[in-house]
Structures are given as C-alpha cells and as structure tokens.
Design a protein around this motif. Structure first.
Motif, PDB file in Angstrom:
ATOM      1  N   GLY A   1       0.806  -1.213   0.000  1.00  0.00           N
ATOM      2  CA  GLY A   1       0.000   0.000   0.000  1.00  0.00           C
ATOM      3  C   GLY A   1       0.836   1.258   0.000  1.00  0.00           C
ATOM      4  N   ASP A   2       0.364   2.274   0.720  1.00  0.00           N
ATOM      5  CA  ASP A   2       1.004   3.589   0.777  1.00  0.00           C
ATOM      6  C   ASP A   2       1.995   3.628   1.941  1.00  0.00           C
ATOM      7  OD1 ASP A   2       1.702   6.243   0.988  1.00  0.00           O
ATOM      8  OD2 ASP A   2      -0.354   7.006   1.080  1.00  0.00           O
ATOM      9  N   PRO A   3       3.303   3.715   1.673  1.00  0.00           N
ATOM     10  CA  PRO A   3       4.282   3.702   2.772  1.00  0.00           C
ATOM     11  C   PRO A   3       4.140   4.869   3.723  1.00  0.00           C
ATOM     12  CG  PRO A   3       5.335   4.260   0.685  1.00  0.00           C
ATOM     13  CD  PRO A   3       3.947   3.816   0.346  1.00  0.00           C
TER      14      PRO A   3
ATOM     15  N   ARG B   1      -3.743  -4.787  -3.363  1.00  0.00           N
ATOM     16  CA  ARG B   1      -2.757  -3.796  -2.910  1.00  0.00           C
ATOM     17  C   ARG B   1      -2.920  -2.446  -3.579  1.00  0.00           C
ATOM     18  NH1 ARG B   1       2.726  -6.774  -5.137  1.00  0.00           N
ATOM     19  NH2 ARG B   1       2.086  -7.042  -7.299  1.00  0.00           N
ATOM     20  N   ASP B   2      -3.394  -2.403  -4.828  1.00  0.00           N
ATOM     21  CA  ASP B   2      -3.607  -1.106  -5.482  1.00  0.00           C
ATOM     22  C   ASP B   2      -4.681  -0.309  -4.749  1.00  0.00           C
ATOM     23  OD1 ASP B   2      -1.690  -1.735  -7.352  1.00  0.00           O
ATOM     24  OD2 ASP B   2      -3.119  -2.331  -8.902  1.00  0.00           O
ATOM     25  N   ALA B   3      -5.748  -0.995  -4.350  1.00  0.00           N
ATOM     26  CA  ALA B   3      -6.818  -0.328  -3.614  1.00  0.00           C
ATOM     27  C   ALA B   3      -6.321   0.180  -2.268  1.00  0.00           C
ATOM     28  CB  ALA B   3      -7.992  -1.286  -3.419  1.00  0.00           C
ATOM     29  N   LYS B   4      -5.454  -0.571  -1.626  1.00  0.00           N
ATOM     30  CA  LYS B   4      -4.912  -0.151  -0.332  1.00  0.00           C
ATOM     31  C   LYS B   4      -4.102   1.127  -0.482  1.00  0.00           C
ATOM     32  CE  LYS B   4      -4.761  -4.960   1.144  1.00  0.00           C
ATOM     33  NZ  LYS B   4      -3.932  -6.169   1.314  1.00  0.00           N
TER      34      LYS B   4
ATOM     35  N   GLY C   1       1.099   6.087   4.484  1.00  0.00           N
ATOM     36  CA  GLY C   1      -0.310   6.086   4.851  1.00  0.00           C
ATOM     37  C   GLY C   1      -0.565   5.726   6.305  1.00  0.00           C
ATOM     38  N   THR C   2      -1.838   5.564   6.610  1.00  0.00           N
ATOM     39  CA  THR C   2      -2.278   5.184   7.955  1.00  0.00           C
ATOM     40  C   THR C   2      -1.945   3.717   8.211  1.00  0.00           C
ATOM     41  OG1 THR C   2      -4.095   6.774   7.847  1.00  0.00           O
ATOM     42  CG2 THR C   2      -4.264   5.031   9.499  1.00  0.00           C
ATOM     43  N   PRO C   3      -1.269   3.389   9.313  1.00  0.00           N
ATOM     44  CA  PRO C   3      -0.853   2.005   9.553  1.00  0.00           C
ATOM     45  C   PRO C   3      -2.040   1.065   9.798  1.00  0.00           C
ATOM     46  CG  PRO C   3       0.433   3.530  10.884  1.00  0.00           C
ATOM     47  CD  PRO C   3      -0.710   4.310  10.321  1.00  0.00           C
ATOM     48  N   VAL C   4      -2.010  -0.059   9.118  1.00  0.00           N
ATOM     49  CA  VAL C   4      -3.009  -1.119   9.292  1.00  0.00           C
ATOM     50  C   VAL C   4      -2.258  -2.444   9.374  1.00  0.00           C
ATOM     51  CG1 VAL C   4      -5.034  -2.294   8.346  1.00  0.00           C
ATOM     52  CG2 VAL C   4      -4.702   0.160   7.908  1.00  0.00           C
ATOM     53  N   PHE C   5      -2.436  -3.174  10.463  1.00  0.00           N
ATOM     54  CA  PHE C   5      -1.830  -4.494  10.571  1.00  0.00           C
ATOM     55  C   PHE C   5      -2.821  -5.539  10.060  1.00  0.00           C
ATOM     56  CE2 PHE C   5       1.028  -2.156  13.214  1.00  0.00           C
ATOM     57  CZ  PHE C   5       2.243  -2.810  13.062  1.00  0.00           C
ATOM     58  N   PHE C   6      -2.332  -6.377   9.155  1.00  0.00           N
ATOM     59  CA  PHE C   6      -3.178  -7.384   8.513  1.00  0.00           C
ATOM     60  C   PHE C   6      -2.893  -8.754   9.111  1.00  0.00           C
ATOM     61  CE2 PHE C   6      -3.752 -10.530   5.027  1.00  0.00           C
ATOM     62  CZ  PHE C   6      -5.137 -10.424   4.901  1.00  0.00           C
ATOM     63  N   CYS C   7      -3.931  -9.414   9.606  1.00  0.00           N
ATOM     64  CA  CYS C   7      -3.820 -10.751  10.188  1.00  0.00           C
ATOM     65  C   CYS C   7      -4.284 -11.768   9.145  1.00  0.00           C
ATOM     66  CB  CYS C   7      -4.674 -10.861  11.444  1.00  0.00           C
ATOM     67  SG  CYS C   7      -4.279  -9.643  12.722  1.00  0.00           S
ATOM     68  N   HIS C   8      -3.357 -12.573   8.658  1.00  0.00           N
ATOM     69  CA  HIS C   8      -3.644 -13.491   7.550  1.00  0.00           C
ATOM     70  C   HIS C   8      -4.533 -14.658   7.986  1.00  0.00           C
ATOM     71  CE1 HIS C   8      -0.851 -16.500   9.164  1.00  0.00           C
ATOM     72  NE2 HIS C   8       0.077 -15.557   9.288  1.00  0.00           N
ATOM     73  N   GLY C   9      -4.983 -15.426   6.982  1.00  0.00           N
ATOM     74  CA  GLY C   9      -5.860 -16.557   7.234  1.00  0.00           C
ATOM     75  C   GLY C   9      -5.114 -17.782   7.725  1.00  0.00           C
TER      76      GLY C   9
ATOM     77  N   ARG D   1      -1.203   2.046   4.849  1.00  0.00           N
ATOM     78  CA  ARG D   1       0.103   1.393   4.959  1.00  0.00           C
ATOM     79  C   ARG D   1      -0.131   0.040   5.622  1.00  0.00           C
ATOM     80  NH1 ARG D   1       5.030   3.044   9.132  1.00  0.00           N
ATOM     81  NH2 ARG D   1       6.439   1.308   8.572  1.00  0.00           N
ATOM     82  N   VAL D   2      -0.139  -1.013   4.843  1.00  0.00           N
ATOM     83  CA  VAL D   2      -0.518  -2.333   5.342  1.00  0.00           C
ATOM     84  C   VAL D   2       0.728  -3.119   5.727  1.00  0.00           C
ATOM     85  CG1 VAL D   2      -1.701  -4.495   4.800  1.00  0.00           C
ATOM     86  CG2 VAL D   2      -2.613  -2.325   3.958  1.00  0.00           C
TER      87      VAL D   2
END
Length: 294
Positions: free
Chosen positions: A28-30, A52-55, A32-40, A61-62
C-alpha cells in the motif's frame, strides 16, 4: 506447476524480546495510515498483497506479519491470542507506530479482534473479513475443515494428520482451485487468475514450516478464547460474503451482534475470498477512516 510468487515479496524481520524472529511485509502507501493485517489459516504475509492497489489508493500502509510458525516467523509453543496481540504491539513499537488499525481475514479475524480486546489503547479500528466465529459458531460446508477443527480443539497433535493431507494437496496443486475447488460458473471468481496465484503462494508459505504450526493455529481458533467479544471497545466492522461456504455468514452476524461497537456489511452473491480481493477498497478505506463502507 504455476510460478511460485513467494520470492517476489519483500520480507523484513524483527527480533522480539524473547529472541523469536517475526517476519512481515508491507504493502500500500508507505506514508499512509498504519493497518496491521492478520492473515488466514493457513496463510502468511503474502496474502497482504491482495487488493494492494486499492490499499494504496485509500492511503493504507498495510503491515502483514507472519504468525508464529507460519512463513518466516519462528514458532512459539503454547501461544495464545494475547501473545499475538503482544507481538503486533511489539512490531508497531519497533516501527515507531503509536496507533494502528487491524484487519483480519478468515482465521485471522479472531486475531484482529484479540488485538482490539487486549490493546484498545493502541488499536483505532478493527475489521473482520470472512472471519471465523467463537467456539460453538456454525461451521461451513467443508467436511475436512470441520474434522480438522474438532481434532485440533482436543490437541494440536490430533490435527496433524489432517494438516499433512492439506499440505500434500497444496504442494502438488497446479492452481488454487485444486486446493479449494472450482466455482460453479463464475469465471471472475477470485480463486482464479492472479489472485488465485497469490492465494496458492500464500498457502504454500503458510505451510512451509510443516504441520504443527497450522494444527496449533486451529487449536487456538477453536479452543476457549482468552478474551470476550464484549471487551472489544474500538470501532469494529464485520465484512462477510452472503454465500460463504467456508465460514457461513451466521458467525459474522454473531460477532457483529456481540461486539458492542460493531456494524455488519454483507456482500450479496459473495463467497469466502471475494470480499478480501474485490472489496479491499471498501474494507481498508473503512479501516483508515477515509471511506465509508457500503
């Protein structure tokens, strides 16, 4: 055999205070607003690149860490939801991040909720996407999944033979549909094409350390949770597909009703993977507070 995308994902590592290595990737956007992603489950940092383009477009910032034993993160015997919340907080501190949103997909949904429950002073928003519900929730149509959940609830060791079968299927697959099945008619199904290649690489990376980490994850997910949904006090939204065969919409509705601050978005004619792939702008836009969910 399809090309393996794992080598294309930039991976970073930090060492935690107990000496374990925690691996992660950023998308995403380095700035940007931090977002932590918890995978499946199974999964890894690789699935963070879905949408990722949408992010980037919504300013997210994922940061996608591998849970212990998945991908390139060291194992942590006896781990709990609280341990994961502590790992995410430690990674945020290492990166100089004071507060952050969390997004959890499928088996990562409860881990995102755990972050919000255990560290409400750090978490700004919590999004659960196609998320597994608490013990006693309805299970999907996948008999293998139900059997693995039941075995792992008793002990991670009981689940290992079934995990071995899953790992063998993933290793020999030519496409993601070989693992999770073909859609009936929809040629645009996210199990196909580029997103399918990402998901297959994600499963392979998630199983790269053998069967025990996945069996452990199931035992955490389907055992007694170490937090109550009523303790989740941050703004929360549950995103779920109406036609999800892996995790029925009922558990999502249940989570949304039990979390005091939660709202629910249900996507019509959407299965398990469609929301995280095709609705990333909606989900991550909500997580960073820049777009309202549908």
């Amino acid at each position: 055999m399809v090309p393996d995308l794992r080598d294309d994902v930039p991976t970073e590592e930090v060492q935690l205070t107990d000496g374990r290595t925690l691996a992660y990737a950023e998308y995403g956007d380095p700035d940007g607003t931090p977002v932590f992603f918890c995978h499946g489950t199974p999964g890894s940092r690789i699935s963070g690149q879905l949408g990722r383009d949408a992010k980037a477009e919504v300013g997210a910032r994922v940061i996608a860490p591998d849970r212990p034993g998945f991908g390139a993160s060291d194992r942590q015997p006896g781990r709990t939801f609280a341990d994961w919340a502590a790992d995410v907080a430690a990674l945020a501190d290492e990166l100089g991040i004071e507060e952050y949103a969390v997004v959890g997909f499928s088996g990562g949904g409860p881990y995102a909720l755990a972050c919000a429950a255990h560290n409400p002073e750090l978490v700004t928003r919590c999004a659960v996407v196609s998320g597994v519900g608490p013990p006693g929730s309805a299970r999907g149509d996948l008999g293998f999944e139900r059997a693995l959940a039941s075995a792992s609830r008793v002990s991670p060791q009981f689940g290992r033979p079934l995990v071995w079968l899953m790992a063998r299927a993933v290793a020999s697959a030519d496409s993601f549909t070989d693992v999770v099945g073909e859609p009936d008619t929809d040629l645009a199904d996210p199990r196909r094409g580029e997103s399918g290649r990402v998901l297959l690489a994600d499963f392979r990376e998630g199983l790269s350390q053998g069967t025990t980490p996945l069996a452990t994850d199931y035992s955490v997910l389907y055992g007694a949770w170490d937090f109550d949904l009523a303790d989740v006090a941050v703004p929360t939204r549950v995103f779920h597909g109406e036609s999800d065969a892996n995790v029925p919409v009922a558990p999502g509705e249940g989570v949304a009703s039990e979390v005091p601050t939660a709202d629910l978005t249900v996507y019509e004619d959407a299965g398990h993977f469609r929301p995280i792939v095709e609705e990333a702008r909606d989900i991550f836009g909500w997580a960073v507070g820049r777009e309202e969910s549908k």
